[in-house]
Design a protein around this motif. Structure first.
Motif, mmCIF file in Angstrom:
data_model
loop_
_atom_site.group_PDB
_atom_site.id
_atom_site.type_symbol
_atom_site.label_atom_id
_atom_site.label_comp_id
_atom_site.label_asym_id
_atom_site.label_seq_id
_atom_site.Cartn_x
_atom_site.Cartn_y
_atom_site.Cartn_z
ATOM 1 N N VAL A 141 -0.681 5.212 12.528
ATOM 2 C CA VAL A 141 -1.736 4.960 13.506
ATOM 3 C C VAL A 141 -2.701 3.900 12.989
ATOM 4 C CG1 VAL A 141 -3.729 5.984 14.652
ATOM 5 C CG2 VAL A 141 -1.574 7.225 14.588
ATOM 6 N N LEU A 142 -3.102 4.028 11.720
ATOM 7 C CA LEU A 142 -4.023 3.048 11.139
ATOM 8 C C LEU A 142 -3.372 1.674 11.035
ATOM 9 C CD1 LEU A 142 -6.827 2.660 9.800
ATOM 10 C CD2 LEU A 142 -5.676 3.039 7.601
ATOM 11 N N ALA A 143 -2.102 1.633 10.643
ATOM 12 C CA ALA A 143 -1.411 0.357 10.466
ATOM 13 C C ALA A 143 -1.273 -0.411 11.772
ATOM 14 C CB ALA A 143 -0.029 0.594 9.853
ATOM 15 N N ILE A 144 -1.163 0.298 12.883
ATOM 16 C CA ILE A 144 -1.028 -0.363 14.179
ATOM 17 C C ILE A 144 -2.385 -0.643 14.800
ATOM 18 C CG2 ILE A 144 -0.197 -0.046 16.538
ATOM 19 C CD1 ILE A 144 2.165 1.486 15.371
ATOM 20 N N GLY A 145 -3.325 0.288 14.670
ATOM 21 C CA GLY A 145 -4.613 0.132 15.344
ATOM 22 C C GLY A 145 -5.603 -0.752 14.622
ATOM 23 N N ALA A 146 -5.654 -0.687 13.287
ATOM 24 C CA ALA A 146 -6.670 -1.430 12.539
ATOM 25 C C ALA A 146 -6.600 -2.936 12.747
ATOM 26 C CB ALA A 146 -6.569 -1.088 11.054
ATOM 27 N N PRO A 147 -5.423 -3.580 12.647
ATOM 28 C CA PRO A 147 -5.400 -5.037 12.836
ATOM 29 C C PRO A 147 -5.816 -5.466 14.234
ATOM 30 C CG PRO A 147 -3.171 -4.169 12.733
ATOM 31 C CD PRO A 147 -4.080 -3.063 12.312
ATOM 32 N N VAL A 148 -5.493 -4.658 15.239
ATOM 33 C CA VAL A 148 -5.874 -5.014 16.607
ATOM 34 C C VAL A 148 -7.390 -4.921 16.781
ATOM 35 C CG1 VAL A 148 -5.562 -4.450 19.036
ATOM 36 C CG2 VAL A 148 -3.645 -4.231 17.455
ATOM 37 N N ALA A 186 -2.921 7.031 0.830
ATOM 38 C CA ALA A 186 -1.720 6.678 1.587
ATOM 39 C C ALA A 186 -1.916 5.439 2.450
ATOM 40 C CB ALA A 186 -1.294 7.858 2.464
ATOM 41 N N THR A 187 -3.162 5.023 2.644
ATOM 42 C CA THR A 187 -3.451 3.880 3.521
ATOM 43 C C THR A 187 -3.682 2.576 2.749
ATOM 44 O OG1 THR A 187 -5.855 4.246 3.519
ATOM 45 C CG2 THR A 187 -4.565 5.476 5.128
ATOM 46 N N TRP A 188 -3.460 2.536 1.442
ATOM 47 C CA TRP A 188 -3.848 1.362 0.653
ATOM 48 C C TRP A 188 -3.093 0.111 1.087
ATOM 49 C CZ3 TRP A 188 -0.664 -1.624 -2.383
ATOM 50 C CH2 TRP A 188 0.584 -1.101 -2.738
ATOM 51 N N ARG A 189 -1.836 0.256 1.466
ATOM 52 C CA ARG A 189 -1.075 -0.930 1.884
ATOM 53 C C ARG A 189 -1.654 -1.518 3.171
ATOM 54 N NH1 ARG A 189 2.808 2.911 0.840
ATOM 55 N NH2 ARG A 189 3.438 3.044 3.037
ATOM 56 N N THR A 190 -2.036 -0.645 4.092
ATOM 57 C CA THR A 190 -2.634 -1.107 5.345
ATOM 58 C C THR A 190 -3.979 -1.779 5.097
ATOM 59 O OG1 THR A 190 -1.521 0.642 6.608
ATOM 60 C CG2 THR A 190 -3.475 -0.357 7.587
ATOM 61 N N LEU A 191 -4.782 -1.199 4.221
ATOM 62 C CA LEU A 191 -6.091 -1.783 3.928
ATOM 63 C C LEU A 191 -5.944 -3.144 3.259
ATOM 64 C CD1 LEU A 191 -7.994 1.390 2.645
ATOM 65 C CD2 LEU A 191 -8.016 0.375 4.934
ATOM 66 N N GLY A 242 1.498 -8.746 8.600
ATOM 67 C CA GLY A 242 2.824 -8.168 8.458
ATOM 68 C C GLY A 242 3.486 -8.534 7.139
ATOM 69 N N LEU A 243 3.282 -9.771 6.684
ATOM 70 C CA LEU A 243 3.880 -10.205 5.424
ATOM 71 C C LEU A 243 3.295 -9.439 4.245
ATOM 72 C CD1 LEU A 243 5.696 -12.139 3.832
ATOM 73 C CD2 LEU A 243 3.812 -13.792 3.835
ATOM 74 N N ILE A 244 1.973 -9.323 4.201
ATOM 75 C CA ILE A 244 1.332 -8.589 3.102
ATOM 76 C C ILE A 244 1.743 -7.119 3.128
ATOM 77 C CG2 ILE A 244 -0.879 -7.830 2.141
ATOM 78 C CD1 ILE A 244 -2.103 -10.416 3.125
ATOM 79 N N LEU A 245 1.812 -6.539 4.321
ATOM 80 C CA LEU A 245 2.210 -5.132 4.442
ATOM 81 C C LEU A 245 3.639 -4.933 3.939
ATOM 82 C CD1 LEU A 245 1.071 -2.430 5.548
ATOM 83 C CD2 LEU A 245 2.234 -2.946 7.700
ATOM 84 N N ALA A 246 4.537 -5.855 4.282
ATOM 85 C CA ALA A 246 5.925 -5.747 3.840
ATOM 86 C C ALA A 246 6.045 -5.904 2.324
ATOM 87 C CB ALA A 246 6.770 -6.798 4.550
ATOM 88 N N LEU A 247 5.306 -6.862 1.751
ATOM 89 C CA LEU A 247 5.354 -7.056 0.305
ATOM 90 C C LEU A 247 4.789 -5.854 -0.444
ATOM 91 C CD1 LEU A 247 4.255 -10.807 0.064
ATOM 92 C CD2 LEU A 247 6.562 -9.867 -0.246
ATOM 93 N N ALA A 248 3.696 -5.301 0.069
ATOM 94 C CA ALA A 248 3.104 -4.117 -0.571
ATOM 95 C C ALA A 248 4.049 -2.927 -0.483
ATOM 96 C CB ALA A 248 1.763 -3.794 0.080
ATOM 97 N N TRP A 249 4.712 -2.778 0.642
ATOM 98 C CA TRP A 249 5.691 -1.690 0.815
ATOM 99 C C TRP A 249 6.840 -1.847 -0.167
ATOM 100 C CZ3 TRP A 249 10.634 -2.459 3.439
ATOM 101 C CH2 TRP A 249 11.369 -1.287 3.599
#
Length: 518
Positions: free
Chosen positions: A307-314, A430-435, A476-483
């Motif tokens: 939810v955070l990963a989808i809502g925060a950037p918007v 658990a949200t560090w990658r999204t942040l 999306g790129l940063i999120l993928a690299l962090a994952w």
């Protein structure tokens, strides 16, 4: 040896079941998001047209009248759909009882709204509100007459019929409200759209989910267990939801309230179009695994992060690009909504961390958890809102929402720990990658935003799209690299990789493989 093989087989079965359930949930959420995006586009298109034909004063007057209707409707909200979804089997008796309760609730809502019209108008010193409230009070009564048959599809995570009904409903409301605005050129056009929406919904729901109405309370005990707690929770939720407009309507002008209301509605578009569709299937998912606490805890943390990963950037994008977006879409007379929209968007980010909590509480048969959540918000929000709105007007109201949002999110995390044993630190970590990815998004948008200052019209629209697209690409790129750096754990990133990227690559490789073989 046999026991080891049996254990391994059971583990693989559980994992396969989890993947299948995750896939069904993602598919259902995708349908809901697609449908909700379209309906929000229709609503946004309606807002654009109405904002050109009407004035902030018109929106302010309707906001005051709708505050009463919304509060009364929320107070008498019954968890009918949620109760049925949590059941493994739904009979005709359940549907009949659900319809009867909805109809009784709708009739009671209309009567309460009508009875409150005169004192409410007297409080705001505006006699015009009386007949407006009498007309608008019909809408909640109509909403209770829809077909309960749609819940049969929702229980199985099949939302196509419900989405179709909503599309028909919103499109019809758009036509009615815009036509009325063109003809009347005042706030009555907004009233036409409000009443037309549930009317069209009734017709669409019965066309897509046929049901023969029968009055019955045979399954009343099933619903009665939830009514005490949820009624209290809905009362507090209604106050929390509308207290800003209710208080501001007494201390600011209709034009200022109209600006605040439009900014508030715009800030909630991401929540309504993206977050609610994601959260909605979670009740069915959590109910299926409610007796597997370890699996439930993992699913909750993953859902919260998704939810955070989808809502925060918007929401961050809406905040940083509010100035060019409002100037392009609404025009100069709505420029006062820009700072309000920016800050209100940020206040909606903390609640994303605990968005799945209500589904978790219902799945675990803990409706008292909902009451605790609403009470925690009420304790901080209402006193802060009174002080902020009285002394500082709209700015104070926005500040009150920010403080209460942060405080409530932390309290609900503590309540989640008590329910499923997941610590507050684990929920946050658990949200560090999204942040981290959100930080990259903010940097890109902040750096590119000045380039939009001298643009207008089509160039501004294309510029906003390009800047937003670049920001999301970096996110999306940063999120993928962090994952990848974290070891590719299960979550929204792995789901996007397996269900989107891998399938796209397979389809691209297919034609090439055929060409080589030829």
């Amino acid at each position: 040896m046999a026991d080891a093989k049996a254990a391994e087989s059971e583990s693989e079965s559980v994992q396969a079941g989890g993947e299948a359930l995750g896939g069904r949930t993602a598919g259902s959420a995708a349908w809901l998001i697609g449908g909700r995006l379209f309906t929000k586009f229709v609503e946004f298109l309606s807002l654009l047209v109405l904002a050109q034909l009407l004035t902030p004063e018109d929106f302010g007057v309707i906001a005051i009248a709708m505050t009463l209707v919304t509060i009364v409707e929320a107070v008498f909200e019954l968890p009918i759909t949620q109760v049925l979804i949590a059941r493994r089997a739904i009979s005709q008796r359940h549907l009949d009882t659900a319809f009867t309760l909805s109809a009784l609730r709708g009739g009671a809502l209309t009567l309460v709204v009508w009875a409150s019209a005169v004192p409410f108008a007297h409080f705001y010193r505006n006699d015009t509100l009386v007949w407006m409230i009498l007309a608008l009070g019909v809408a909640p009564g109509l909403r209770g007459m829809g077909s309960p048959g749609l819940v049969l599809y929702a229980r199985d995570l099949k939302y196509r019929r419900e989405i179709a009904a909503e599309l028909v409903c919103k499109t019809g409301s758009l036509v009615c409200s815009v036509a009325a605005a063109w003809w009347l050129r005042d706030y009555r056009a907004l009233m036409v759209g409000i009443v037309a929406t549930p009317t069209i919904w009734i017709l669409a729901s019965y066309a897509l989910a046929p049901y023969r109405p029968r009055l019955s309370l045979a399954e009343w005990p099933l619903f009665a267990d939830f009514l005490g707690w949820t009624t209290g929770a809905q009362l507090l939720a209604a106050i929390n939801w509308q207290c800003d407009r209710l208080i501001l309507g007494r201390f600011v002008s209709p034009a200022q309230l109209g600006i605040y209301s439009v900014a508030n509605d715009l800030s909630y578009v991401p929540e309504q179009a993206l977050i609610r569709p994601i959260v909605r299937p979670l009740l069915s998912v959590f109910a299926l695994i409610a007796d597997q606490r370890a699996r439930l805890a993992t699913a909750y943390v993953q859902a919260s992060n998704a939810v955070l990963a989808i809502g925060a950037p918007v929401l961050l994008g809406l905040c940083l690009l509010a100035q060019p977006a409002v100037a392009l879409a609404l025009g100069d007379k709505w420029l006062g909504a820009i700072p309000v929209l920016q800050w209100l968007s940020l206040t909606l980010i903390p609640p994303l961390l605990t968005a799945p909590y209500s589904s978790l509480a219902m799945a675990l048969n803990r409706p008292q958890g909902l009451l605790g959540q609403r009470a925690a918000e009420l304790v901080f929000k209402v006193p802060l809102m009174v002080v902020g709105a009285v002394w500082y007007g709209i700015e104070g109201a926005v500040g009150a929402r920010a403080i209460s949002a942060l405080t409530t999110a932390l309290i609900v995390m503590v309540m989640t720990r008590r329910l499923i044993g997941v610590s507050v630190w684990h929920q946050l970590w658990a949200t560090w990658r999204t942040l981290l990815a959100s930080g990259g998004l903010v940097a890109v948008l902040y750096a590119l935003r000045p380039r939009l200052a001298d643009l207008a019209g089509l160039e501004l629209a294309l510029g906003i799209g390009l800047v937003a697209g670049l920001g999301m690409a970096v996110y999306g790129l940063i999120l993928a690299l962090a994952w990848h750096q974290a070891g590719r754990p299960a979550g929204i990133e792995s789901m996007a990789h397996d269900r989107v990227l891998v399938r796209v690559l397979e389809r691209l490789r297919g034609p090439r493989a055929e060409q080589r073989s030829a």
